[in-house]
Design a protein around this motif. Sequence first.
Motif, PDB file in Angstrom:
ATOM      1  N   SER A 351       0.848  -1.189   0.000  1.00  0.00           N
ATOM      2  CA  SER A 351       0.000   0.000   0.000  1.00  0.00           C
ATOM      3  C   SER A 351       0.883   1.238   0.000  1.00  0.00           C
ATOM      4  CB  SER A 351      -0.913   0.014   1.230  1.00  0.00           C
ATOM      5  OG  SER A 351      -0.194   0.381   2.387  1.00  0.00           O
ATOM      6  N   ALA A 352       0.274   2.376  -0.289  1.00  0.00           N
ATOM      7  CA  ALA A 352       1.021   3.629  -0.267  1.00  0.00           C
ATOM      8  C   ALA A 352       1.648   3.867   1.097  1.00  0.00           C
ATOM      9  CB  ALA A 352       0.093   4.791  -0.638  1.00  0.00           C
ATOM     10  N   ARG A 353       0.990   3.419   2.152  1.00  0.00           N
ATOM     11  CA  ARG A 353       1.491   3.660   3.497  1.00  0.00           C
ATOM     12  C   ARG A 353       2.659   2.744   3.874  1.00  0.00           C
ATOM     13  NH1 ARG A 353      -4.296   4.357   6.753  1.00  0.00           N
ATOM     14  NH2 ARG A 353      -5.346   5.498   5.079  1.00  0.00           N
ATOM     15  N   ASP A 354       2.959   1.749   3.027  1.00  0.00           N
ATOM     16  CA  ASP A 354       4.034   0.812   3.352  1.00  0.00           C
ATOM     17  C   ASP A 354       5.419   1.328   2.978  1.00  0.00           C
ATOM     18  OD1 ASP A 354       2.019  -0.878   4.151  1.00  0.00           O
ATOM     19  OD2 ASP A 354       2.047  -2.106   2.337  1.00  0.00           O
ATOM     20  N   LEU A 355       5.494   2.359   2.126  1.00  0.00           N
ATOM     21  CA  LEU A 355       6.799   2.827   1.673  1.00  0.00           C
ATOM     22  C   LEU A 355       7.645   3.333   2.837  1.00  0.00           C
ATOM     23  CD1 LEU A 355       8.784   3.590  -0.627  1.00  0.00           C
ATOM     24  CD2 LEU A 355       7.681   5.835  -0.680  1.00  0.00           C
ATOM     25  N   ALA A 356       7.095   4.224   3.656  1.00  0.00           N
ATOM     26  CA  ALA A 356       7.880   4.843   4.728  1.00  0.00           C
ATOM     27  C   ALA A 356       8.403   3.819   5.720  1.00  0.00           C
ATOM     28  CB  ALA A 356       7.048   5.919   5.431  1.00  0.00           C
ATOM     29  N   PRO A 357       7.573   2.934   6.307  1.00  0.00           N
ATOM     30  CA  PRO A 357       8.128   1.979   7.272  1.00  0.00           C
ATOM     31  C   PRO A 357       9.123   1.001   6.649  1.00  0.00           C
ATOM     32  CG  PRO A 357       5.828   1.457   6.797  1.00  0.00           C
ATOM     33  CD  PRO A 357       6.108   2.812   6.206  1.00  0.00           C
TER      34      PRO A 357
END
Length: 428
Positions: A351-357
């Motif tokens: 998901s888009a939110r997985d890039l940062a972590p």
Amino acid sequence: MTVKRVVLIVVLVAAAAFLAAGLLRDEAPTSRRSGTGLRVVVLAVDGLDWFLLARYAEEGRLPAIARLMSSGVTGELRPEIPALPEVSWPAMAAGTPGVSTDVPGRAERRYGVVPRVAELVSASGGKALSVGWPASWPAAERDWPLVAGFAPRADEHVNELAPAVMPDGAGHASGAAFEDMVRAIASDAEEHAGEGFRRIINLDEADTQGWEDHLAAARWSHLADVTMLDIGARLLATEEPDLALVHIGGLDAVSHRFLAPAAPDFFSELPDEALRFGEVLPGYYEFIDRAVTRFIRLTDEETVFILCSAYGFRPSLETPRISGAHSDGPPGVFIVRGPRISPLPEPVTVSARDLAPTVLAILGVEIPDDIEGRVAIEVLPAGLRTEHPPVFGPAPPPDVGTVEEPDELAAARSAAAERLKSLREELQ
């Protein structure tokens, strides 16, 4: 020096936000970092689409991206909904929604949002670099190079083309030498971008009548991307950061306008004149492929390279003149190559939110416990989870920016509108 070049340099120098190159923080790190010895380079391409990417790669038009796909892990990236730049790109950099979506149809526009993943790396004692990330306009002062970018407010623009494709930003320059470097990059880009754009479309051979705005947008998008890529490459080479974020937005602007000529099989009533521009979009993908080659050459054996987009494109049958759309969330691209990363038999889904972590885990930086995305363990270098297991800690206050539009934005828009006006006149 021509008036056009002066306008471009003024926009880029006054609008591109740079911070002091090579400066270190005086204070101690405020978050943990295990130091994996790895570096991460993220080349984020707005609007990079899986369907078109696969088609052009199969045709042999994208050799660098094809090699990247064959030697790394590929996957679809699920966008934030609505899939708009002011929503998706801040979320990718933060691991959590970055803006409110209370406004029907569009999200609240926020400005001055420092990409959170870069901020966390810097706070841990690492070196960060960010170029052109949406919503970071104007730039806050930081001890690491930050070139700002912002998400356009198309519903309020007198000329919606100008802010959608212009390289924006404002902030602090570190002195005469650094400012001279910025001016030199801007001037060189202006000098040579025309030749590069003719590799995408030869305007001398095309009947441009009725398409002047579209072609001006494509030409300006290309110039903006060339400038941002030149800046990113220069800083990547000189700064040697642990994390480099480089975002370019031109493909999005070109895809909105030239998807129909590139994929006429999806459009039953396409005017014959549109077919003259069938090579614009594939030509722009080839330009992106050359950028991938350039940035991979700037990496070493300890660098994880990520090519990504926050969403792809779909045909927009209701508005044939703006023939590409993505607000309903077609999947974006996620390709990762690096040391001890082996290709997988099946694509992954992130998901888009997985890039940062995921980036923080690769670098061994503490992951704030308010991050909603997951660490995409499928793309981690082999053994990393054992050697440096992800560490979670208390979340520092996030930088959410402001909904107040900066006063300088009107002047930047005006300069860009003048630039587009001159481009249209050249095309007529």
